[in-house]
Design a protein around this motif. Structure first.
Motif, PDB file in Angstrom:
ATOM      1  N   SER A 218       0.813  -1.216   0.000  1.00  0.00           N
ATOM      2  CA  SER A 218       0.000   0.000   0.000  1.00  0.00           C
ATOM      3  C   SER A 218       0.845   1.263   0.000  1.00  0.00           C
ATOM      4  O   SER A 218       0.302   2.371   0.020  1.00  0.00           O
ATOM      5  CB  SER A 218      -0.930   0.010   1.216  1.00  0.00           C
ATOM      6  OG  SER A 218      -1.852  -1.053   1.153  1.00  0.00           O
ATOM      7  N   GLU A 220       3.601   4.043  -1.694  1.00  0.00           N
ATOM      8  CA  GLU A 220       3.598   4.655  -3.017  1.00  0.00           C
ATOM      9  C   GLU A 220       4.221   3.714  -4.045  1.00  0.00           C
ATOM     10  O   GLU A 220       3.676   3.523  -5.138  1.00  0.00           O
ATOM     11  CB  GLU A 220       4.363   5.979  -2.978  1.00  0.00           C
ATOM     12  CG  GLU A 220       4.385   6.731  -4.302  1.00  0.00           C
ATOM     13  CD  GLU A 220       3.002   7.159  -4.783  1.00  0.00           C
ATOM     14  OE1 GLU A 220       2.827   7.324  -6.013  1.00  0.00           O
ATOM     15  OE2 GLU A 220       2.093   7.315  -3.944  1.00  0.00           O
ATOM     16  N   ARG A 223       1.731   0.834  -4.634  1.00  0.00           N
ATOM     17  CA  ARG A 223       0.566   1.189  -5.454  1.00  0.00           C
ATOM     18  C   ARG A 223       0.933   1.261  -6.935  1.00  0.00           C
ATOM     19  O   ARG A 223       0.187   0.798  -7.803  1.00  0.00           O
ATOM     20  CB  ARG A 223      -0.022   2.515  -4.990  1.00  0.00           C
ATOM     21  CG  ARG A 223      -0.660   2.453  -3.610  1.00  0.00           C
ATOM     22  CD  ARG A 223      -1.298   3.787  -3.251  1.00  0.00           C
ATOM     23  NE  ARG A 223      -1.771   3.808  -1.869  1.00  0.00           N
ATOM     24  CZ  ARG A 223      -2.843   4.469  -1.457  1.00  0.00           C
ATOM     25  NH1 ARG A 223      -3.567   5.173  -2.327  1.00  0.00           N
ATOM     26  NH2 ARG A 223      -3.207   4.452  -0.194  1.00  0.00           N
ATOM     27  N   THR A 235      -5.532  -5.659   0.724  1.00  0.00           N
ATOM     28  CA  THR A 235      -5.259  -4.385   1.349  1.00  0.00           C
ATOM     29  C   THR A 235      -5.962  -4.299   2.694  1.00  0.00           C
ATOM     30  O   THR A 235      -6.851  -5.093   2.996  1.00  0.00           O
ATOM     31  CB  THR A 235      -5.698  -3.233   0.413  1.00  0.00           C
ATOM     32  OG1 THR A 235      -5.350  -1.979   0.971  1.00  0.00           O
ATOM     33  CG2 THR A 235      -7.193  -3.278   0.151  1.00  0.00           C
ATOM     34  N   PHE A 246      -8.430   4.500  -1.614  1.00  0.00           N
ATOM     35  CA  PHE A 246      -7.468   3.540  -2.155  1.00  0.00           C
ATOM     36  C   PHE A 246      -8.014   2.913  -3.432  1.00  0.00           C
ATOM     37  O   PHE A 246      -7.299   2.805  -4.448  1.00  0.00           O
ATOM     38  CB  PHE A 246      -7.178   2.459  -1.111  1.00  0.00           C
ATOM     39  CG  PHE A 246      -6.206   1.408  -1.566  1.00  0.00           C
ATOM     40  CD1 PHE A 246      -4.845   1.601  -1.429  1.00  0.00           C
ATOM     41  CD2 PHE A 246      -6.659   0.222  -2.146  1.00  0.00           C
ATOM     42  CE1 PHE A 246      -3.935   0.633  -1.863  1.00  0.00           C
ATOM     43  CE2 PHE A 246      -5.764  -0.748  -2.568  1.00  0.00           C
ATOM     44  CZ  PHE A 246      -4.393  -0.536  -2.432  1.00  0.00           C
ATOM     45  N   ASP A 249      -7.889   5.363  -6.297  1.00  0.00           N
ATOM     46  CA  ASP A 249      -6.510   5.637  -6.688  1.00  0.00           C
ATOM     47  C   ASP A 249      -5.949   4.504  -7.541  1.00  0.00           C
ATOM     48  O   ASP A 249      -5.351   4.746  -8.599  1.00  0.00           O
ATOM     49  CB  ASP A 249      -5.660   5.834  -5.432  1.00  0.00           C
ATOM     50  CG  ASP A 249      -4.198   6.114  -5.757  1.00  0.00           C
ATOM     51  OD1 ASP A 249      -3.934   7.048  -6.551  1.00  0.00           O
ATOM     52  OD2 ASP A 249      -3.322   5.410  -5.226  1.00  0.00           O
ATOM     53  N   ILE A 250      -6.140   3.267  -7.103  1.00  0.00           N
ATOM     54  CA  ILE A 250      -5.601   2.127  -7.852  1.00  0.00           C
ATOM     55  C   ILE A 250      -6.265   2.007  -9.222  1.00  0.00           C
ATOM     56  O   ILE A 250      -5.597   1.788 -10.244  1.00  0.00           O
ATOM     57  CB  ILE A 250      -5.774   0.823  -7.057  1.00  0.00           C
ATOM     58  CG1 ILE A 250      -4.891   0.821  -5.806  1.00  0.00           C
ATOM     59  CG2 ILE A 250      -5.466  -0.386  -7.944  1.00  0.00           C
ATOM     60  CD1 ILE A 250      -3.402   0.802  -6.093  1.00  0.00           C
ATOM     61  N   SER A 333       3.210  -0.918   4.759  1.00  0.00           N
ATOM     62  CA  SER A 333       1.802  -1.147   4.441  1.00  0.00           C
ATOM     63  C   SER A 333       0.893  -1.025   5.657  1.00  0.00           C
ATOM     64  O   SER A 333      -0.324  -0.977   5.509  1.00  0.00           O
ATOM     65  CB  SER A 333       1.633  -2.530   3.808  1.00  0.00           C
ATOM     66  OG  SER A 333       2.008  -3.544   4.713  1.00  0.00           O
TER      67      SER A 333
END
Length: 447
Positions: A218, A220, A223, A235, A246, A249-250, A333
């Motif tokens: 998780s 930077e 990801r 996650t 999250f 973003d993914i 993470s």
């Protein structure tokens, strides 16, 4: 059913995910070195039509072994044993890009994917534990960025090896005596910063093309890596808002690198204490927390935050000022997850230890079957999850209650399947079978 189908995995931690699970009267710690134990759990999950069983791993003995059975059987071997006792459920194992070599790992997973008829997934990790380094002749654990740089090349090599046989490379024509077309079996000739691998793999392409790529970072770096490679992501989130952020973003990162967002399944962890009433479920959770050993809990917290809180008053407010923003000894993470709990809830040190005892930063809840189903439905329908890694507090009972009481509710709501529609892990997850990188137009084999 809805347009989307919920994905559910059973995350098998030897005796359960609560750190004191082995002390609970309903646990069976005497069986956690017995293949039959794991086969029975997988069979139970298969009967409930779960997508997969999943095993975490780390190539070092935990420091806190005196307080809990936290050793690890080698998971790829375990998958082979489970494959022999099941026929449909997916099989996911963790293996480190820092402490394996690509060719050996490609062979191991390809072998089990063949033996299971296409049910295998690889949880790609870089290993966060510094203790692993000296088990492999290293004086120190590689830095976070260095581990991810190696992981990028490692996945590239393994992908080439798994694709090095085209799908129709095997002819098996007894009349002509021709078994395979060498022109469709490719030396990969990889030369990079970390690896030199000629190839090809010494086994044909597996039934689902390649094992499913799973990832759990998780940070930077994690990801970005997930957006480029992962097909399922494990996650940990404590709030709907954090999970939604999250998820968005993914999916956006995946789109940005030319991938279809729906081909990445995001699966948060969920560890439920289930009772006929919420009060009963909370009492069960409190019963487990009363069995915890503070010394064990403090060691786990040190791994997550990189700070030793031994000697601090357990019932005083948590000493927030001791946490440094980017501690190099912390587990990346989990660092922010724990920090958010502290800032949001202002717990005592003991209160934080109890919050983390259930699933090491994954979401723990105590409720009725309907309340657990409500949580799953909310996160699934509100852009926070494509499914869940179910992390029972203890085994087998914690999972049996979930399968018997929660799964039927999810089915009545049209969220989860009643039976498998396909045979491979990719089928279960709704993922396409990837073509070989070396796929070429059909040609006639020279006589």
């Amino acid at each position: 059913m809805t347009d989307r189908s919920l994905n559910l995995n059973l995350f098998i931690y030897p005796d359960g995910h609560h750190e004191a699970a082995w002390r609970y009267p309903g646990s069976q710690p005497d069986r956690i070195l017995d293949l039959g134990w794991f086969q029975a759990l997988a069979q139970r999950a298969e009967a409930a039509a779960f997508d997969a069983v999943f095993f975490a791993d780390g190539p070092a003995l935990a420091e806190n072994i005196q307080y809990a059975p936290r050793f690890r059987l080698e998971p790829i071997t375990l998958l082979a044993g489970i494959a022999a006792a099941t026929s449909r459920i997916g099989l996911i194992a963790t293996a480190s890009t820092t402490y394996y070599e690509p060719y050996n790992l490609a062979r191991l997973f390809a072998s089990v994917d063949h033996l299971s008829h296409g049910r295998v997934g690889w949880n790609i990790v870089t290993t966060s534990s510094p203790a692993a380094a000296r088990n492999f002749g290293l004086e120190e654990h590689p830095a976070h960025a260095a581990r991810y740089a190696r992981a990028e090349e490692f996945v590239d090599v393994v992908t080439k090896l798994w694709d090095s046989w085209e799908d129709d490379a095997i002819i098996a024509d007894a009349a002509s005596g021709l078994y395979a077309d060498p022109a469709k079996i490719h030396a990969i000739e990889h030369v990079g910063r970390h690896f030199r691998v000629r190839g090809p793999l010494n086994a044909p392409r597996s039934p689902q093309g390649r094992p499913v790529y799973v990832q759990a970072g998780s940070s930077e770096d994690g990801r970005g890596f997930a957006a480029r490679h992962a097909e399922a992501i494990f996650t940990a989130h404590q709030t709907l808002g954090a999970a939604q952020a999250f998820y968005a973003d993914i999916k956006a990162r995946a789109l940005g690198v030319g991938r279809r967002p729906e081909h990445i399944k995001i699966l948060p962890g969920l560890s439920p204490f289930i009772g006929s009433t919420q009060a009963e479920a909370r009492a069960l959770q409190e019963q487990f927390n009363a069995l915890t050993q503070p010394a064990y809990s403090l060691q786990q917290l040190r791994q997550m935050l990189g700070v030793d809180f031994s000697g601090h008053d357990l019932d005083a407010p948590f000493p927030r000022h001791l946490i440094q923003p980017e501690n190099s000894q912390a587990v990346a993470s989990r660092f922010q997850v724990v920090l958010d709990i502290v800032d949001r809830e202002q717990p005592t040190l003991r209160g934080l230890l109890h919050r983390l005892a259930g699933a090491r930063g994954h979401f723990v809840m105590a409720g009725t079957p309907d309340q657990v189903a409500d949580h799953i439905e909310t996160w699934f329908t509100q852009g926070a999850a494509d499914g869940f890694n179910v992390m029972p507090p203890w085994l087998p009972g914690g999972f049996e209650i979930f399968a018997d009481e929660v799964v039927p509710i999810l089915r009545r709501r049209g969220l989860f399947r009643s039976a498998y529609a396909g045979s491979t892990l990719r089928d279960h997850l709704g993922l396409p079978r990837p073509p070989s990188l070396y796929n070429q137009p059909a040609r006639q084999l020279a006589s």
